[in-house]
Design an enzyme around this catalytic site. Structure first.
Site, PDB file in Angstrom:
ATOM      1  N   THR A  64       0.850  -1.184   0.000  1.00 17.16           N
ATOM      2  CA  THR A  64       0.000   0.000   0.000  1.00 17.16           C
ATOM      3  C   THR A  64       0.890   1.240   0.000  1.00 17.16           C
ATOM      4  O   THR A  64       1.593   1.512   0.967  1.00 17.16           O
ATOM      5  CB  THR A  64      -0.940  -0.001   1.221  1.00 17.16           C
ATOM      6  N   GLY A 315     -10.212   1.699  -2.201  1.00 15.02           N
ATOM      7  CA  GLY A 315      -8.767   1.650  -2.410  1.00 15.02           C
ATOM      8  C   GLY A 315      -8.083   0.970  -1.248  1.00 15.02           C
ATOM      9  O   GLY A 315      -8.641   0.067  -0.620  1.00 15.02           O
ATOM     10  N   GLU A 316      -6.850   1.367  -0.979  1.00 12.07           N
ATOM     11  CA  GLU A 316      -6.008   0.832   0.104  1.00 12.07           C
ATOM     12  C   GLU A 316      -5.506  -0.581  -0.174  1.00 12.07           C
ATOM     13  O   GLU A 316      -4.587  -1.053   0.465  1.00 12.07           O
ATOM     14  CB  GLU A 316      -6.753   0.816   1.460  1.00 12.07           C
ATOM     15  N   GLY A 317      -6.155  -1.296  -1.119  1.00  9.50           N
ATOM     16  CA  GLY A 317      -5.882  -2.707  -1.344  1.00  9.50           C
ATOM     17  C   GLY A 317      -6.987  -3.585  -0.805  1.00  9.50           C
ATOM     18  O   GLY A 317      -6.858  -4.817  -0.768  1.00  9.50           O
TER      19      GLY A 317
END
Length: 350
Positions: A64, A315-317
């Site tokens: 990230t 997002g963020e993964g």
């Protein structure tokens, strides 16, 4: 630049022989052929990536990357830039969504600062800061060409030090304003109009959305990025964290490690990598279909089918973490399920 050139050169096509053997094993498992759909396709693809007819996943890492964007000065985000730094600290403290989902799939999270606008002092944070945020590309190039290369190579270096033999890695991002950069990159590379690839990011209203589209269109007219030159695109309208994720993707492919791209921003990083070497796409699993319009355009461009479709846009993964569990399930089916001959089960009558 030499690290980037060497990494690109080491990327080879996936192993078609291993894929064929994996397909043959899938057809011999105690089930009707093709009855497990995408789970079968996932395991066969991973076999080609690893060059192993019976692939395995023991270790997983989520990268990230964070960076700020000067384009925020134009009022295109619902949140101020300082949220990037605040969220990085949240990642490091284990309190963000990506931390929860990474624990859920037993994956390690690597957090790196590629271009946050302020300094963050934390021993767990990897600092490869190329700059304190990009420039405002509504007025000037987002970064220099040298910085674009530096950011990609920073991603390569982070991967090389942190993947530690992992068989599967995932991409995540954090950066207020990064959907604007991603939309501009997507438009420049795919040739689609800004209004076709631009979404509402963190949840901006109609007026801010129209302004965002106009800013992207004018920036592309001002800088005229060359869509076939990924470095030029980053130079003109990119983001440091996006470039870093491109580097991670290239490095993973060069080591025959599968990549799970998350949503719009991380897949934009993968798009940069694909533009530098099209073979990269065969190493990528698209985790999900984001509600951001540009994400669908990139998936089409790279010929990737998403594993999930859950209306995600964080997002963020996070989406990538969820997809990891599905990918692991596909691999376990191939590895652990009995064959017709082994289980003494009769096959279908031809």
């Amino acid at each position: 630049m030499e690290l980037l050139k060497d990494t690109i050169k080491r990327i080879k096509p996936v192993d078609s022989e291993a894929m064929e053997k994996a397909r043959e094993r899938q057809d011999d498992l105690t089930k009707p052929r093709g009855s497990l759909g995408k789970l079968e396709e996932i395991s066969i693809k991973l076999a080609g990536i690893q060059g192993n007819a019976i692939p395995e996943i023991k270790n997983k890492v989520i990268f990230t990357f964070a960076g700020d964007h000067g384009i925020v000065e134009e009022g295109i985000s619902a949140y101020p830039s300082e949220v990037t730094k605040q969220m990085v600290l949240n990642f490091l403290n284990g309190g963000a969504a990506i931390n929860v989902l990474a624990r859920h799939v037993n994956a390690r999270v690597v957090v790196a600062d590629l271009g946050v606008s302020g300094d963050i002092e934390a021993p767990e944070l990897i600092v490869k800061k190329v700059g304190y945020g990009t420039k405002n590309f509504a007025r000037e190039p987002a970064m220099t060409r040298a910085q674009a290369v530096e950011a990609i190579e920073a991603g390569i270096e982070i991967f090389n030090k942190q993947f530690r033999g992992a068989e599967l890695i995932a991409l995540g991002d954090m950066g207020i304003g990064n959907t604007t950069s991603s939309s501009a990159i997507c438009s420049a590379i795919t040739g689609r109009a800004p209004e076709e690839v631009t979404g509402r990011g963190t949840g901006i209203g109609e007026e801010a959305y129209r302004k965002k589209v106009t800013i992207i269109r004018k920036a592309l007219e001002l800088h005229k990025p060359e869509g076939k030159d990924a470095i030029d695109v980053l130079n003109k309208v990119g983001g440091f964290e996006i470039a870093g994720l491109a580097g991670v993707t290239l490095a993973a492919a060069s080591n025959r490690v599968a990549v799970v791209s998350d949503g719009f921003i991380s897949t934009t990083g993968a798009l940069i990598a694909h533009t530098l070497n099209p073979d990269v796409s065969d190493y990528i699993f698209a985790a999900h279909r984001s509600v951001e319009k540009g994400h669908e355009i990139i998936l089409e461009h790279m010929k990737l089918e998403p594993v999930l479709d859950l209306n995600l846009r964080l997002g963020e993964g996070t989406g990538a973490a969820l997809a990891i569990s599905i990918i692991e399930a596909g691999v376990k089916i191939l590895r652990e399920m009995a064959t017709f001959s082994g289980a003494g089960v009769s096959k279908t009558v031809e």
